[in-house]
Design a protein around this motif. Structure first.
Motif, PDB file in Angstrom:
ATOM      1  N   ILE A 150       9.866 -10.595  19.050  1.00 30.12           N
ATOM      2  CA  ILE A 150      10.992 -10.186  19.895  1.00 30.12           C
ATOM      3  C   ILE A 150      12.284 -10.626  19.211  1.00 30.12           C
ATOM      4  N   ALA A 151      13.058  -9.628  18.785  1.00 29.68           N
ATOM      5  CA  ALA A 151      14.318  -9.881  18.062  1.00 29.68           C
ATOM      6  C   ALA A 151      15.421  -9.045  18.707  1.00 29.68           C
ATOM      7  N   SER A 152      15.400  -9.007  20.046  1.00 29.57           N
ATOM      8  CA  SER A 152      16.293  -8.067  20.740  1.00 29.57           C
ATOM      9  C   SER A 152      17.643  -8.673  21.093  1.00 29.57           C
ATOM     10  N   GLY A 153      17.932  -9.884  20.604  1.00 30.46           N
ATOM     11  CA  GLY A 153      19.285 -10.439  20.736  1.00 30.46           C
ATOM     12  C   GLY A 153      19.614 -10.883  22.152  1.00 30.46           C
ATOM     13  N   GLY A 154      20.916 -11.148  22.369  1.00 30.66           N
ATOM     14  CA  GLY A 154      21.390 -11.634  23.666  1.00 30.66           C
ATOM     15  C   GLY A 154      22.062 -10.534  24.468  1.00 30.66           C
ATOM     16  N   THR A 189      33.144  -8.862  25.975  1.00 34.80           N
ATOM     17  CA  THR A 189      33.790  -9.157  24.691  1.00 34.80           C
ATOM     18  C   THR A 189      33.211 -10.392  23.989  1.00 34.80           C
ATOM     19  N   ALA A 190      32.232 -11.042  24.609  1.00 38.85           N
ATOM     20  CA  ALA A 190      31.686 -12.282  24.020  1.00 38.85           C
ATOM     21  C   ALA A 190      30.968 -11.975  22.710  1.00 38.85           C
ATOM     22  N   GLU A 191      31.077 -12.895  21.751  1.00 38.84           N
ATOM     23  CA  GLU A 191      30.349 -12.694  20.490  1.00 38.84           C
ATOM     24  C   GLU A 191      28.901 -13.125  20.607  1.00 38.84           C
ATOM     25  N   ILE A 194      10.634  -5.930  17.741  1.00 36.60           N
ATOM     26  CA  ILE A 194      11.540  -5.209  18.645  1.00 36.60           C
ATOM     27  C   ILE A 194      12.952  -5.715  18.426  1.00 36.60           C
ATOM     28  N   GLY A 195      13.793  -4.824  17.882  1.00 38.49           N
ATOM     29  CA  GLY A 195      15.180  -5.163  17.557  1.00 38.49           C
ATOM     30  C   GLY A 195      15.433  -5.054  16.064  1.00 38.49           C
ATOM     31  N   ALA A 196      16.216  -4.043  15.690  1.00 37.84           N
ATOM     32  CA  ALA A 196      16.567  -3.848  14.273  1.00 37.84           C
ATOM     33  C   ALA A 196      17.945  -4.427  14.011  1.00 37.84           C
ATOM     34  N   GLY A 197      18.129  -5.683  14.436  1.00 37.39           N
ATOM     35  CA  GLY A 197      19.384  -6.391  14.164  1.00 37.39           C
ATOM     36  C   GLY A 197      19.160  -7.352  13.012  1.00 37.39           C
ATOM     37  N   ALA A 198      20.031  -8.348  12.921  1.00 40.43           N
ATOM     38  CA  ALA A 198      19.996  -9.284  11.793  1.00 40.43           C
ATOM     39  C   ALA A 198      18.644  -9.992  11.676  1.00 40.43           C
ATOM     40  N   ALA A 199      18.167 -10.572  12.777  1.00 37.69           N
ATOM     41  CA  ALA A 199      16.925 -11.355  12.733  1.00 37.69           C
ATOM     42  C   ALA A 199      15.720 -10.445  12.504  1.00 37.69           C
ATOM     43  N   GLY A 200      15.666  -9.325  13.231  1.00 39.28           N
ATOM     44  CA  GLY A 200      14.519  -8.418  13.127  1.00 39.28           C
ATOM     45  C   GLY A 200      14.363  -7.856  11.716  1.00 39.28           C
ATOM     46  N   LEU A 201      15.477  -7.473  11.097  1.00 38.24           N
ATOM     47  CA  LEU A 201      15.392  -6.885   9.745  1.00 38.24           C
ATOM     48  C   LEU A 201      14.960  -7.947   8.737  1.00 38.24           C
ATOM     49  N   GLY A 247      31.918 -18.811  12.768  1.00 37.28           N
ATOM     50  CA  GLY A 247      32.024 -19.197  11.354  1.00 37.28           C
ATOM     51  C   GLY A 247      30.810 -18.838  10.526  1.00 37.28           C
ATOM     52  N   GLY A 248      30.004 -17.868  10.975  1.00 34.78           N
ATOM     53  CA  GLY A 248      28.846 -17.440  10.190  1.00 34.78           C
ATOM     54  C   GLY A 248      27.558 -18.135  10.584  1.00 34.78           C
ATOM     55  N   TYR A 249      27.651 -19.049  11.554  1.00 40.31           N
ATOM     56  CA  TYR A 249      26.469 -19.830  11.952  1.00 40.31           C
ATOM     57  C   TYR A 249      25.447 -18.974  12.696  1.00 40.31           C
ATOM     58  N   ASN A 250      25.929 -18.009  13.474  1.00 34.90           N
ATOM     59  CA  ASN A 250      24.978 -17.203  14.254  1.00 34.90           C
ATOM     60  C   ASN A 250      24.157 -16.289  13.357  1.00 34.90           C
ATOM     61  N   PHE A 251      24.808 -15.721  12.340  1.00 33.98           N
ATOM     62  CA  PHE A 251      24.002 -14.914  11.406  1.00 33.98           C
ATOM     63  C   PHE A 251      23.025 -15.794  10.640  1.00 33.98           C
ATOM     64  N   GLN A 252      23.481 -16.988  10.235  1.00 36.07           N
ATOM     65  CA  GLN A 252      22.547 -17.836   9.483  1.00 36.07           C
ATOM     66  C   GLN A 252      21.325 -18.160  10.346  1.00 36.07           C
ATOM     67  N   ILE A 269      12.835 -14.595  17.781  1.00 33.18           N
ATOM     68  CA  ILE A 269      13.760 -14.988  16.713  1.00 33.18           C
ATOM     69  C   ILE A 269      15.199 -14.559  17.049  1.00 33.18           C
ATOM     70  N   GLY A 270      16.155 -15.212  16.425  1.00 33.47           N
ATOM     71  CA  GLY A 270      17.563 -14.808  16.564  1.00 33.47           C
ATOM     72  C   GLY A 270      18.186 -15.268  17.866  1.00 33.47           C
ATOM     73  N   GLU A 271      19.112 -14.461  18.341  1.00 37.54           N
ATOM     74  CA  GLU A 271      19.978 -14.867  19.454  1.00 37.54           C
ATOM     75  C   GLU A 271      19.267 -14.904  20.805  1.00 37.54           C
TER      76      GLU A 271
HETATM   77  C1  FAD Z   1      32.054  -8.594  17.899  1.00 41.78           C
HETATM   78  C2  FAD Z   1      31.072  -9.570  17.289  1.00 41.78           C
HETATM   79  C3  FAD Z   1      31.375 -10.156  16.082  1.00 41.78           C
HETATM   80  C4  FAD Z   1      30.490 -11.096  15.517  1.00 41.78           C
HETATM   81  N1  FAD Z   1      30.803 -11.638  14.315  1.00 41.78           N
HETATM   82  C5  FAD Z   1      29.952 -12.550  13.761  1.00 41.78           C
HETATM   83  C6  FAD Z   1      30.204 -13.076  12.475  1.00 41.78           C
HETATM   84  O1  FAD Z   1      31.133 -12.655  11.767  1.00 41.78           O
HETATM   85  N2  FAD Z   1      29.363 -14.053  12.014  1.00 41.78           N
HETATM   86  C7  FAD Z   1      28.277 -14.481  12.737  1.00 41.78           C
HETATM   87  O2  FAD Z   1      27.546 -15.363  12.262  1.00 41.78           O
HETATM   88  N3  FAD Z   1      27.981 -13.932  13.932  1.00 41.78           N
HETATM   89  C8  FAD Z   1      28.782 -12.979  14.460  1.00 41.78           C
HETATM   90  N4  FAD Z   1      28.469 -12.416  15.661  1.00 41.78           N
HETATM   91  C9  FAD Z   1      27.207 -12.818  16.318  1.00 41.78           C
HETATM   92  C10 FAD Z   1      26.035 -12.069  15.651  1.00 41.78           C
HETATM   93  O3  FAD Z   1      26.336 -10.695  15.607  1.00 41.78           O
HETATM   94  C11 FAD Z   1      24.737 -12.273  16.444  1.00 41.78           C
HETATM   95  O4  FAD Z   1      24.528 -13.644  16.694  1.00 41.78           O
HETATM   96  C12 FAD Z   1      23.560 -11.702  15.661  1.00 41.78           C
HETATM   97  O5  FAD Z   1      23.754 -10.308  15.492  1.00 41.78           O
HETATM   98  C13 FAD Z   1      22.256 -11.945  16.405  1.00 41.78           C
HETATM   99  O6  FAD Z   1      21.225 -11.311  15.695  1.00 41.78           O
HETATM  100  P1  FAD Z   1      19.916 -10.801  16.437  1.00 41.78           P
HETATM  101  O7  FAD Z   1      19.145 -10.044  15.426  1.00 41.78           O
HETATM  102  O8  FAD Z   1      19.274 -11.898  17.165  1.00 41.78           O
HETATM  103  O9  FAD Z   1      20.459  -9.796  17.562  1.00 41.78           O
HETATM  104  P2  FAD Z   1      21.257  -8.421  17.371  1.00 41.78           P
HETATM  105  O10 FAD Z   1      21.919  -8.374  16.057  1.00 41.78           O
HETATM  106  O11 FAD Z   1      22.057  -8.280  18.601  1.00 41.78           O
HETATM  107  O12 FAD Z   1      20.091  -7.330  17.341  1.00 41.78           O
HETATM  108  C14 FAD Z   1      19.322  -7.045  18.473  1.00 41.78           C
HETATM  109  C15 FAD Z   1      18.768  -5.645  18.333  1.00 41.78           C
HETATM  110  O13 FAD Z   1      17.867  -5.418  19.420  1.00 41.78           O
HETATM  111  C16 FAD Z   1      18.083  -4.144  19.978  1.00 41.78           C
HETATM  112  N5  FAD Z   1      17.656  -4.134  21.375  1.00 41.78           N
HETATM  113  C17 FAD Z   1      18.211  -4.794  22.407  1.00 41.78           C
HETATM  114  N6  FAD Z   1      17.562  -4.501  23.530  1.00 41.78           N
HETATM  115  C18 FAD Z   1      16.567  -3.638  23.205  1.00 41.78           C
HETATM  116  C19 FAD Z   1      15.575  -2.949  23.956  1.00 41.78           C
HETATM  117  N7  FAD Z   1      15.494  -3.081  25.279  1.00 41.78           N
HETATM  118  N8  FAD Z   1      14.725  -2.122  23.301  1.00 41.78           N
HETATM  119  C20 FAD Z   1      14.831  -1.958  21.960  1.00 41.78           C
HETATM  120  N9  FAD Z   1      15.755  -2.565  21.193  1.00 41.78           N
HETATM  121  C21 FAD Z   1      16.620  -3.406  21.815  1.00 41.78           C
HETATM  122  C22 FAD Z   1      19.573  -3.909  19.808  1.00 41.78           C
HETATM  123  O14 FAD Z   1      19.878  -2.534  19.803  1.00 41.78           O
HETATM  124  C23 FAD Z   1      19.844  -4.577  18.451  1.00 41.78           C
HETATM  125  O15 FAD Z   1      19.725  -3.671  17.393  1.00 41.78           O
HETATM  126  C24 FAD Z   1      29.303 -11.459  16.206  1.00 41.78           C
HETATM  127  C25 FAD Z   1      28.995 -10.828  17.422  1.00 41.78           C
HETATM  128  C26 FAD Z   1      29.865  -9.901  17.958  1.00 41.78           C
HETATM  129  C27 FAD Z   1      29.486  -9.247  19.252  1.00 41.78           C
END
Ligand code: FAD
Length: 397
Positions: free
Chosen positions: A162-166, A339-341, A13-20, A379-384, A368-370
């Motif tokens: 669960i990769a739905s981020g913060g 506006t928080a990253e 659940i979550g097609a973000g960085a960690a999920g993909l 500085g790229g740490y969150n993506f790593q 996984i992930g955030e």
């Molecule tokens: C403006 C901005 C700039 C940033 N720049 C950087 C950078 O340059 N370098 C860096 O390292 N980090 C950066 N970050 C932080 C980085 O984007 C995150 O830490 C990272 O994306 C976390 O990955 P993740 O896969 O855990 O979550 P996300 O990438 O947030 O993915 C979560 C996915 O889950 C989905 N989701 C959420 N809730 C649900 C639900 N209820 N049902 C189904 N799907 C759901 C979302 O749609 C999303 O696609 C930035 C963040 C922001 C906001």
């Protein structure tokens, strides 16, 4: 009769960085993988990251670049899938990139290059990505599989990730989904707050700085726990820029931050040296050589600023140096999740395996992930962290 659930080995659940990343690795092992996301596009945060150029990792990564109630948790994943491993992927795809401010790696042209790479890898291993998908319920069946009821229909999976981020940037589809699922399965959640976020000012400071939006200075910003040297930017709403975003992750409400506006100078020494050659030069003229002119009346009272150096007593010179090199500001708050990253806090790492990200309470459930209580510096740490934790889960789901 209710529809038959679609079966998949791994449901993410979550097609973000960690999920993909997790989907790619599980797919490479021959697992059938389905990724569900409520957004209309995958990887939205990747696209807006790093000002559209995605700071996708950093050449210098260690556990000290992360904030967590368990500072050791991130070590295993970061050492198993490193920044060099991710850079090897980027190089394989010939994505043009460059290093900025020692260590930070950015795409030359667009963050889309990173997302396209992840989606191409998903396609190679036949990952199914279902967008616009509202998850209604998540349950564990008696046969140890997971049952997910969603808007496109029911799913059944042996592993649930669960990769739905913060919570940062609700406009980018952030939601508390991951925390709710964790709680449902008995996990502890550390309180969440906005991190890497601009700070807002008390009314009197906002008034004082009202004329300054756009001014940037390199400085050291510190509190009792941490200090960062980088640019500070004055905005219409308060203070921003990388130095402020970094300290915001260590800031607690009610606390002051200290700003050293002249980190490379011994100001007392500079004033004394100039006194010998130009005793009549006004303090503000001297300071304008090292600080933005408009900032001077804001950090220094006019009476001192207008004085020729020779009229300043030793005590006054020392007080002026303290004012500029230990400028104390008590922020009013932060701009919050709007506006928080990143989001500080989250799913308690002590209840998960640091090697696989699997829940210690529910077999087959992974975080996984955030969504986890692991937050990186700017500085790229969150993506790593997203790549590393996603990769680790991908080896075992
Ligand atoms: C403006 C901005 C700039 C940033 N720049 C950087 C950078 O340059 N370098 C860096 O390292 N980090 C950066 N970050 C932080 C980085 O984007 C995150 O830490 C990272 O994306 C976390 O990955 P993740 O896969 O855990 O979550 P996300 O990438 O947030 O993915 C979560 C996915 O889950 C989905 N989701 C959420 N809730 C649900 C639900 N209820 N049902 C189904 N799907 C759901 C979302 O749609 C999303 O696609 C930035 C963040 C922001 C906001």
């Amino acid at each position: 009769m209710s529809p038959k659930p679609a079966n998949t080995d791994v449901l993410i659940i979550g097609a973000g960085a960690a999920g993909l990343m997790c989907a790619i690795e599980a797919g490479k092992r021959g697992r059938t993988v389905t990724v569900l996301d409520h957004a209309n596009k995958p990887g939205k945060k990747i696209l807006i990251s790093g000002g559209g150029r995605c700071n996708f990792t950093n050449t210098e990564i260690s556990a000290s670049n992360f904030i967590s109630h368990n500072p050791h948790f991130c070590k295993s994943a970061l050492s198993r899938f490193t920044q060099w491993d991710f850079m090897a992927m980027v190089n394989d795809y010939r994505i043009p990139c460059h290093e900025r401010d020692p260590g930070k790696l950015f795409c030359d042209s667009s963050a889309r290059d990173i997302l396209n790479m992840l989606l191409a890898e998903c396609k190679k291993v036949k990952v199914a990505i279902q967008l616009n998908c509202i998850i209604k319920t998540v349950e564990k069946n008696e046969n140890s599989t997971f049952a997910i009821n969603s808007s496109p229909g029911p799913f059944q999976a042996t592993s649930l990730v669960i990769a739905s981020g913060g919570l940062s940037i609700p406009k980018m589809c952030a939601s508390p989904f991951g925390y709710r699922v964790a709680e449902q399965f008995g996990h502890h959640i550390w309180p969440t707050t906005a991190g890497l976020v601009p700070l807002t000012l008390q009314p009197h400071d906002r008034e004082r700085l009202a004329e300054l939006p756009g001014i940037a200075v390199e400085c050291i910003v510190s509190n009792e726990r941490m200090q960062f040297r980088d640019n500070l930017l004055v905005t219409h709403r308060g203070l921003s820029g990388p130095a402020i975003l970094q300290i915001s992750s260590y800031w607690k409400a009610g606390e002051a931050i200290t700003i050293n506006l002249l980190p490379d100078l011994d100001l007392v020494d500079v004033i004394k040296t100039r006194l010998a050659t130009q005793p009549n030069i006004k303090l503000k003229t001297l300071l304008a050589e090292v600080l933005p002119r408009r900032l001077i009346p804001v950090v220094l009272e006019q009476e001192s600023a207008d004085k020729p150096l020779q009229e300043l007593s030793q005590a006054r010179i020392e007080a002026i140096a303290r004012q500029l090199q230990h400028w104390q500001i008590k922020p009013n708050g932060t701009e919050g999740y709007r506006t928080a990253e990143v989001t500080l806090g989250g799913v308690d790492c002590n209840e998960l395996s640091s090697k696989t990200m699997e829940s210690g309470k529910v077999a087959g459930l992974y975080f996984i992930g955030e969504v986890l209580d692991v937050t990186g510096w700017l500085g790229g740490y969150n993506f790593q962290w997203a790549w590393s934790s996603g990769w680790c889960a991908g080896q075992v789901v």
